[in-house]
Design a protein around this motif. Sequence first.
Motif, PDB file in Angstrom:
ATOM      1  N   ALA A   1       0.835  -1.202   0.000  1.00 29.22           N
ATOM      2  CA  ALA A   1       0.000   0.000   0.000  1.00 29.22           C
ATOM      3  C   ALA A   1       0.872   1.255   0.000  1.00 29.22           C
ATOM      4  O   ALA A   1       0.413   2.329  -0.341  1.00 29.22           O
ATOM      5  CB  ALA A   1      -0.913  -0.009   1.211  1.00 29.22           C
ATOM      6  N   ASP A   2       2.149   1.096   0.356  1.00 29.84           N
ATOM      7  CA  ASP A   2       3.013   2.266   0.528  1.00 29.84           C
ATOM      8  C   ASP A   2       3.979   2.493  -0.638  1.00 29.84           C
ATOM      9  O   ASP A   2       4.958   3.208  -0.488  1.00 29.84           O
ATOM     10  CB  ASP A   2       3.857   2.107   1.816  1.00 29.84           C
ATOM     11  CG  ASP A   2       2.986   2.024   3.054  1.00 29.84           C
ATOM     12  OD1 ASP A   2       1.831   2.461   2.961  1.00 29.84           O
ATOM     13  OD2 ASP A   2       3.446   1.513   4.082  1.00 29.84           O
ATOM     14  N   VAL A   3       3.731   1.876  -1.793  1.00 29.83           N
ATOM     15  CA  VAL A   3       4.652   2.050  -2.916  1.00 29.83           C
ATOM     16  C   VAL A   3       4.561   3.477  -3.426  1.00 29.83           C
ATOM     17  O   VAL A   3       3.466   3.961  -3.721  1.00 29.83           O
ATOM     18  CB  VAL A   3       4.287   1.119  -4.092  1.00 29.83           C
ATOM     19  CG1 VAL A   3       5.382   1.175  -5.147  1.00 29.83           C
ATOM     20  CG2 VAL A   3       4.088  -0.291  -3.628  1.00 29.83           C
ATOM     21  N   PRO A   4       5.707   4.165  -3.524  1.00 27.07           N
ATOM     22  CA  PRO A   4       5.636   5.518  -4.060  1.00 27.07           C
ATOM     23  C   PRO A   4       5.229   5.506  -5.533  1.00 27.07           C
ATOM     24  O   PRO A   4       5.524   4.563  -6.257  1.00 27.07           O
ATOM     25  CB  PRO A   4       7.061   6.050  -3.889  1.00 27.07           C
ATOM     26  CG  PRO A   4       7.903   4.926  -3.421  1.00 27.07           C
ATOM     27  CD  PRO A   4       7.044   3.729  -3.164  1.00 27.07           C
ATOM     28  N   ASP A   5       4.550   6.533  -5.936  1.00 24.23           N
ATOM     29  CA  ASP A   5       4.189   6.755  -7.335  1.00 24.23           C
ATOM     30  C   ASP A   5       5.470   6.762  -8.178  1.00 24.23           C
ATOM     31  O   ASP A   5       6.509   7.202  -7.720  1.00 24.23           O
ATOM     32  CB  ASP A   5       3.482   8.114  -7.394  1.00 24.23           C
ATOM     33  CG  ASP A   5       3.021   8.451  -8.783  1.00 24.23           C
ATOM     34  OD1 ASP A   5       3.761   9.168  -9.480  1.00 24.23           O
ATOM     35  OD2 ASP A   5       1.944   7.968  -9.167  1.00 24.23           O
ATOM     36  N   PHE A   6       5.391   6.293  -9.436  1.00 28.15           N
ATOM     37  CA  PHE A   6       6.617   6.135 -10.213  1.00 28.15           C
ATOM     38  C   PHE A   6       7.323   7.462 -10.496  1.00 28.15           C
ATOM     39  O   PHE A   6       8.550   7.519 -10.512  1.00 28.15           O
ATOM     40  CB  PHE A   6       6.363   5.389 -11.529  1.00 28.15           C
ATOM     41  CG  PHE A   6       7.657   4.961 -12.164  1.00 28.15           C
ATOM     42  CD1 PHE A   6       8.375   3.892 -11.646  1.00 28.15           C
ATOM     43  CD2 PHE A   6       8.202   5.653 -13.228  1.00 28.15           C
ATOM     44  CE1 PHE A   6       9.592   3.514 -12.181  1.00 28.15           C
ATOM     45  CE2 PHE A   6       9.424   5.275 -13.779  1.00 28.15           C
ATOM     46  CZ  PHE A   6      10.116   4.211 -13.252  1.00 28.15           C
ATOM     47  N   GLU A   7       6.570   8.532 -10.692  1.00 29.87           N
ATOM     48  CA  GLU A   7       7.212   9.833 -10.923  1.00 29.87           C
ATOM     49  C   GLU A   7       8.102  10.203  -9.732  1.00 29.87           C
ATOM     50  O   GLU A   7       9.177  10.763  -9.900  1.00 29.87           O
ATOM     51  CB  GLU A   7       6.150  10.931 -11.133  1.00 29.87           C
ATOM     52  CG  GLU A   7       5.285  10.746 -12.383  1.00 29.87           C
ATOM     53  CD  GLU A   7       6.000  11.123 -13.683  1.00 29.87           C
ATOM     54  OE1 GLU A   7       7.155  11.598 -13.622  1.00 29.87           O
ATOM     55  OE2 GLU A   7       5.402  10.935 -14.765  1.00 29.87           O
ATOM     56  N   THR A   8       7.625   9.840  -8.532  1.00 29.46           N
ATOM     57  CA  THR A   8       8.421  10.109  -7.326  1.00 29.46           C
ATOM     58  C   THR A   8       9.695   9.272  -7.349  1.00 29.46           C
ATOM     59  O   THR A   8      10.783   9.752  -7.025  1.00 29.46           O
ATOM     60  CB  THR A   8       7.584   9.768  -6.071  1.00 29.46           C
ATOM     61  OG1 THR A   8       6.295  10.359  -6.219  1.00 29.46           O
ATOM     62  CG2 THR A   8       8.252  10.269  -4.804  1.00 29.46           C
ATOM     63  N   LEU A   9       9.563   7.997  -7.730  1.00 32.72           N
ATOM     64  CA  LEU A   9      10.741   7.127  -7.811  1.00 32.72           C
ATOM     65  C   LEU A   9      11.734   7.663  -8.843  1.00 32.72           C
ATOM     66  O   LEU A   9      12.939   7.675  -8.633  1.00 32.72           O
ATOM     67  CB  LEU A   9      10.322   5.702  -8.214  1.00 32.72           C
ATOM     68  CG  LEU A   9       9.557   4.874  -7.182  1.00 32.72           C
ATOM     69  CD1 LEU A   9       9.026   3.593  -7.822  1.00 32.72           C
ATOM     70  CD2 LEU A   9      10.453   4.519  -6.001  1.00 32.72           C
ATOM     71  N   LEU A  10      11.183   8.108  -9.968  1.00 33.93           N
ATOM     72  CA  LEU A  10      12.009   8.561 -11.082  1.00 33.93           C
ATOM     73  C   LEU A  10      12.782   9.830 -10.713  1.00 33.93           C
ATOM     74  O   LEU A  10      13.913  10.024 -11.140  1.00 33.93           O
ATOM     75  CB  LEU A  10      11.099   8.833 -12.286  1.00 33.93           C
ATOM     76  CG  LEU A  10      11.704   8.844 -13.676  1.00 33.93           C
ATOM     77  CD1 LEU A  10      12.447   7.557 -13.969  1.00 33.93           C
ATOM     78  CD2 LEU A  10      10.597   9.045 -14.710  1.00 33.93           C
ATOM     79  N   ASN A  11      12.165  10.670  -9.908  1.00 28.54           N
ATOM     80  CA  ASN A  11      12.791  11.950  -9.577  1.00 28.54           C
ATOM     81  C   ASN A  11      13.530  11.926  -8.248  1.00 28.54           C
ATOM     82  O   ASN A  11      13.976  12.964  -7.769  1.00 28.54           O
ATOM     83  CB  ASN A  11      11.729  13.057  -9.581  1.00 28.54           C
ATOM     84  CG  ASN A  11      11.096  13.211 -10.943  1.00 28.54           C
ATOM     85  OD1 ASN A  11      11.776  13.120 -11.960  1.00 28.54           O
ATOM     86  ND2 ASN A  11       9.788  13.388 -10.988  1.00 28.54           N
ATOM     87  N   ALA A  12      13.625  10.743  -7.651  1.00 30.10           N
ATOM     88  CA  ALA A  12      14.270  10.644  -6.327  1.00 30.10           C
ATOM     89  C   ALA A  12      15.749  11.035  -6.410  1.00 30.10           C
ATOM     90  O   ALA A  12      16.414  10.777  -7.398  1.00 30.10           O
ATOM     91  CB  ALA A  12      14.138   9.232  -5.797  1.00 30.10           C
TER      92      ALA A  12
END
Lengths: 204, 371
Positions: free
Chosen positions: A193-204
């Motif tokens: 349930a806590d997986v970050p949105d992919f845009e967030t992962l991409l911009n980390a």
Amino acid sequence: MTRSIVVVTAGLSEQSSTSMLADRLATESVAALAKRDVEATAEIIELRPLAHDLTNNLLTGFAAGPLVAALRSVREADGVIAVTPVFSASYSGLFKTFFDVLEVGALDGKPVLMAATAGTSRHSLMLEHTMRPLFSYLRAVIVPTAVLAASEDWGSAGGVSGELSTRIARAAGQLGDLVAGLPNQQVKRDRFADVPDFETLLNA
Amino acid sequence: MQFGIFTVGDVTEDPTTGTTPTEHERIKNTVAIAKKAEEVGLDVFATGQHHNPPFVPSAPTTTLAYIAAQTSRLILSTSTTLITTTDPVRIAEDYATLQHLSDGRMDLMMGRGNMGPVYPWFGKDIREGIPLAIENYALLRRLWREENVDWQGRFRTPLQGFTSTPRPLDGVPPFVWHGSIRSPEIAEQAAYYGDGFFGNHIFWPASHTEQMVGLYRERFEHYGHGAADQAIVGLGGQVYLARNSQDAVREFRPYFDNAPVYGHGPSLEEFMSQTPLTVGTPAQVVERTLGFREYVGDYQRQLFLVDHAGLPLATVLKQLDMLGEVVAELRPAFEALRPSHVPSDPPTHATQLANQTASQSSAAETTGGQQ
């Protein structure tokens, strides 16, 4: 709401002193919570019948059989009582294996009462020097009083000597205080349930 | 639906004879196994990528190109390509070359790799596994889609005006799968791009796979690539076949009991009930495999592991003969159960090229209308 106390006990024989100590701590902890007007249940998890599943979990990387429910109970418990015999100056390997396969974070902030049995009271400090660091590492909230029951504590008629009774009551009371003081809504972790949105992962 | 086999490429002693193949034998056997897969009617052969003994496939595209030259129908793929420790520039070049040599009969599956020591050998850190997989893949996509790439990131030397050569065949980048056992971030990545998601499935309880595929399908729909049940899903499977089930169990047990990954742990019977492993008759394998769709939905690719744990080549080739029979039954059975709006096959070079041509010609018509 009803609180759940889960007791993990690593005694190896039926009616081992470890199981007896675990039973006493469970009963006293439920009673201590009752005194604080908190209803509680105690579930005892004997590790001996889970020994094969624990070894398999080490080798395969996943829990199977009744171990699945045992791990879930500990994860969802409001308080945990952990009891082991002292083996070679430490907790037993079986006891450690259970906490090795328990998922990371399962004891985060959870009240834990530590107890051990030994042939002699000279093993008392095992609880402080070996077991307390384990539960500190697992980020548990450890009850200040740890209980060691040595052979001489069990008395003559299978009863418990006055001094051991006092320690059990003190530890159970401290666990009761911690469990009674928990917030009503415990946060249950769910990594899916806590997986970050992919845009967030991409911009980390 | 595509069916095939995937190999880890382990060099393992045959516990029944004490014989260990040489690396040379293992590599040549891998080729023989792939050719046999085509002969018995399978669609896909995929190899792992490893950089430590006892594994031989450190140069997957060399092996896959060699197989491509000796087959005519088989799709060559990977299980998996290490997107974390392999330079994305080399992946872009190597696999575009394979795509040309195989006339588009290839795709690839991204994976992170879970062996800690491998990362520092390639100048990387396993604790950065997920960020490496995300950044490197984002670069790989650009290298295949843009002629001149200006790029700067955390894990690699910046690129200025870099052109990856050869350009993808017909301007169509290879189709990509993402494989992961336990990391929901990878399911999220596959969904974001509308790529395929491959559930390793084997060696783990079905509940793991169900949760990961469920997340991927839900997010695939969220990102607008289609309905959740139209997402592109592949699954692993592990089988050992014999004409009667007692023989299958008796023959496979010594390999199971001594297998590197799970050996000396649960019994064969326990592992069969806990994981997708099926040891039995072709009919039993058909029934079990058809059951996978009940928890992952209708899917597009099924790969089986048949050549690990020291099984000798002769046994593996016999297994493939029976697997060919199994797949001949599975094909119509899966299609009979599949709703019409769910694709049967994952994208191939031909279907991707047709889509590209169609979208280009519709774009041209639109432009023409405006003039």
